[in-house]
Enzyme design. Structure first.
Site, PDB file in Angstrom:
ATOM      1  N   GLY A 170      10.309 111.860  54.441  1.00 34.70           N
ATOM      2  CA  GLY A 170      11.012 110.578  54.495  1.00 34.70           C
ATOM      3  C   GLY A 170      12.077 110.556  55.567  1.00 34.70           C
ATOM      4  O   GLY A 170      13.151 109.982  55.394  1.00 34.70           O
ATOM      5  N   ALA A 171      11.776 111.168  56.721  1.00 35.34           N
ATOM      6  CA  ALA A 171      12.773 111.327  57.784  1.00 35.34           C
ATOM      7  C   ALA A 171      12.720 110.217  58.826  1.00 35.34           C
ATOM      8  O   ALA A 171      13.440 110.274  59.813  1.00 35.34           O
ATOM      9  CB  ALA A 171      12.584 112.677  58.479  1.00 35.34           C
ATOM     10  N   GLY A 187      16.612 105.822  56.735  1.00 34.15           N
ATOM     11  CA  GLY A 187      17.516 106.091  55.631  1.00 34.15           C
ATOM     12  C   GLY A 187      18.182 107.445  55.671  1.00 34.15           C
ATOM     13  O   GLY A 187      18.431 108.016  56.739  1.00 34.15           O
ATOM     14  N   ILE A 188      18.447 107.981  54.477  1.00 37.31           N
ATOM     15  CA  ILE A 188      19.189 109.236  54.422  1.00 37.31           C
ATOM     16  C   ILE A 188      18.349 110.409  54.929  1.00 37.31           C
ATOM     17  O   ILE A 188      18.888 111.383  55.431  1.00 37.31           O
ATOM     18  CB  ILE A 188      19.751 109.530  53.013  1.00 37.31           C
ATOM     19  CG1 ILE A 188      18.648 109.693  51.974  1.00 37.31           C
ATOM     20  CG2 ILE A 188      20.720 108.431  52.593  1.00 37.31           C
ATOM     21  CD1 ILE A 188      19.198 110.082  50.601  1.00 37.31           C
ATOM     22  N   GLY A 189      17.025 110.305  54.835  1.00 40.67           N
ATOM     23  CA  GLY A 189      16.190 111.371  55.387  1.00 40.67           C
ATOM     24  C   GLY A 189      16.380 111.504  56.879  1.00 40.67           C
ATOM     25  O   GLY A 189      16.461 112.619  57.411  1.00 40.67           O
ATOM     26  N   SER A 245      18.392 110.870  41.761  1.00 39.33           N
ATOM     27  CA  SER A 245      19.181 109.664  41.541  1.00 39.33           C
ATOM     28  C   SER A 245      19.805 109.746  40.167  1.00 39.33           C
ATOM     29  O   SER A 245      19.287 110.449  39.288  1.00 39.33           O
ATOM     30  CB  SER A 245      18.281 108.425  41.625  1.00 39.33           C
ATOM     31  OG  SER A 245      18.931 107.280  41.120  1.00 39.33           O
ATOM     32  N   TYR A 298      10.596 104.361  37.827  1.00 37.48           N
ATOM     33  CA  TYR A 298      11.543 104.937  38.776  1.00 37.48           C
ATOM     34  C   TYR A 298      12.399 106.008  38.110  1.00 37.48           C
ATOM     35  O   TYR A 298      12.580 107.103  38.663  1.00 37.48           O
ATOM     36  CB  TYR A 298      12.427 103.844  39.378  1.00 37.48           C
ATOM     37  CG  TYR A 298      13.399 104.386  40.398  1.00 37.48           C
ATOM     38  CD1 TYR A 298      12.934 104.914  41.595  1.00 37.48           C
ATOM     39  CD2 TYR A 298      14.761 104.423  40.149  1.00 37.48           C
ATOM     40  CE1 TYR A 298      13.815 105.441  42.541  1.00 37.48           C
ATOM     41  CE2 TYR A 298      15.650 104.937  41.082  1.00 37.48           C
ATOM     42  CZ  TYR A 298      15.171 105.447  42.271  1.00 37.48           C
ATOM     43  OH  TYR A 298      16.045 105.981  43.191  1.00 37.48           O
TER      44      TYR A 298
END
Length: 291
Positions: A13-14, A17-19, A148, A174
């Site tokens: 997930g790079a 966002g945070i990735g 989370s 989720y």
């Protein structure tokens, strides 16, 4: 670390966002970075951005939708073709669904993307993590899962139906996926301690990114006015755990803003951890698939 080689990070997930912030921060520190993403345009843009910040080490971005186990398998093979070691694996890819959707492989897409794909990818990358750990101090090699506080919002995980197919709703899906991230970190910690590898889960906080754009309308409305961290702030604890001495001095933790946070109480139940691992394997390797 052996022979002066750069440390190697794999960040899923790079591409956003945070990735992407984690990948950028590690590249700035001289790490060799291998990232994954799903959207070709975002992958290309992120690769250029991360490479521009790199202090001379290679940066590679691979396309992989980890809700598909065949793509998790392919990503593992592609990563192994690029490096013979991994010092830090950041299982960051994931998301929130607005409705029940089944993948072409017959899995509930949200749980597959948040847990089953990362579970399989991690299993396949363990030889590269162990190769790094063989020549590194205890705790220097790390697996970090982006979880989370949704993991804290359900009383348990239905180990007979972890995909919640009999009682699906997006919120439950989720929360279950994020609880799976924390349980997976604890299970890895128990299994890999003798190899010198540590595993942690991180609650990054609510982050001002495109993360909520696929969430149900009521969730989007609920979080619209919620105070949010920047993407860089959301990535901070992951970067800190990847690079600091403190990240290797404990194992199986659940973290928020660089501090230990009490996880869902079932995370401390060894019987739950073992059954969770067995059920994850049963789902991923069912009928000989991915075996």
């Amino acid at each position: 670390m052996a022979s002066g080689k750069p440390r190697v990070a794999v960040v899923t997930g790079a591409s956003s966002g945070i990735g992407k912030e984690v990948a950028k921060a590690l590249a700035c520190r001289g790490w060799r970075v291998i990232g994954t993403g799903r959207d070709p345009a975002r992958i290309a843009a992120a690769e250029a951005e991360i490479r521009a910040l790199s202090s001379g080490q290679s940066v590679d971005m691979l396309r992989a939708d980890l809700s598909l186990l065949t793509e998790a398998e392919r990503a593992a093979r592609d990563i192994a073709a690029l490096t013979d070691r991994i010092d830090v694996l950041v299982n960051n890819a994931g998301g929130m669904a607005s409705a029940l959707a089944m993948t072409a492989e017959g899995y509930e897409a949200n749980f597959a993307g948040n847990h089953l794909g990362p579970f399989l990818l991690t299993r396949r990358l363990l030889p590269l993590l162990r190769a790094a750990a063989a020549n590194a101090p205890q705790g220097a090699v790390r697996i970090l899962n982006t979880a989370s506080d949704a993991s804290e919002m359900i009383p348990a995980i239905n180990l007979d139906d972890m995909q919640n197919l009999a009682s699906f709703n997006p919120g439950l899906a989720y929360c279950t996926g994020k609880l799976a991230n924390v349980l997976f970190a604890r299970a890895l910690a128990k299994r890999l301690a003798d190899d010198g590898i540590v595993a942690h889960a991180v609650h990054p906080g609510a982050v001002d990114s495109n993360f909520f754009s696929y969430a149900p309308a009521d969730t989007q409305a609920r979080v619209r006015d919620l105070p949010k961290f920047s993407e860089k702030e959301g990535a901070d604890t992951l970067v800190w755990l990847a690079t600091s001495d403190e990240g290797g001095q404990s194992n199986g933790g659940y973290w928020y803003q660089r501090k230990p946070r009490a996880p869902n109480p079932i995370v401390d139940d060894d019987a739950v951890i073992e059954r969770f691992w067995d059920e994850s394997e049963r789902l991923v390797f069912r009928s000989g698939a991915n075996g």
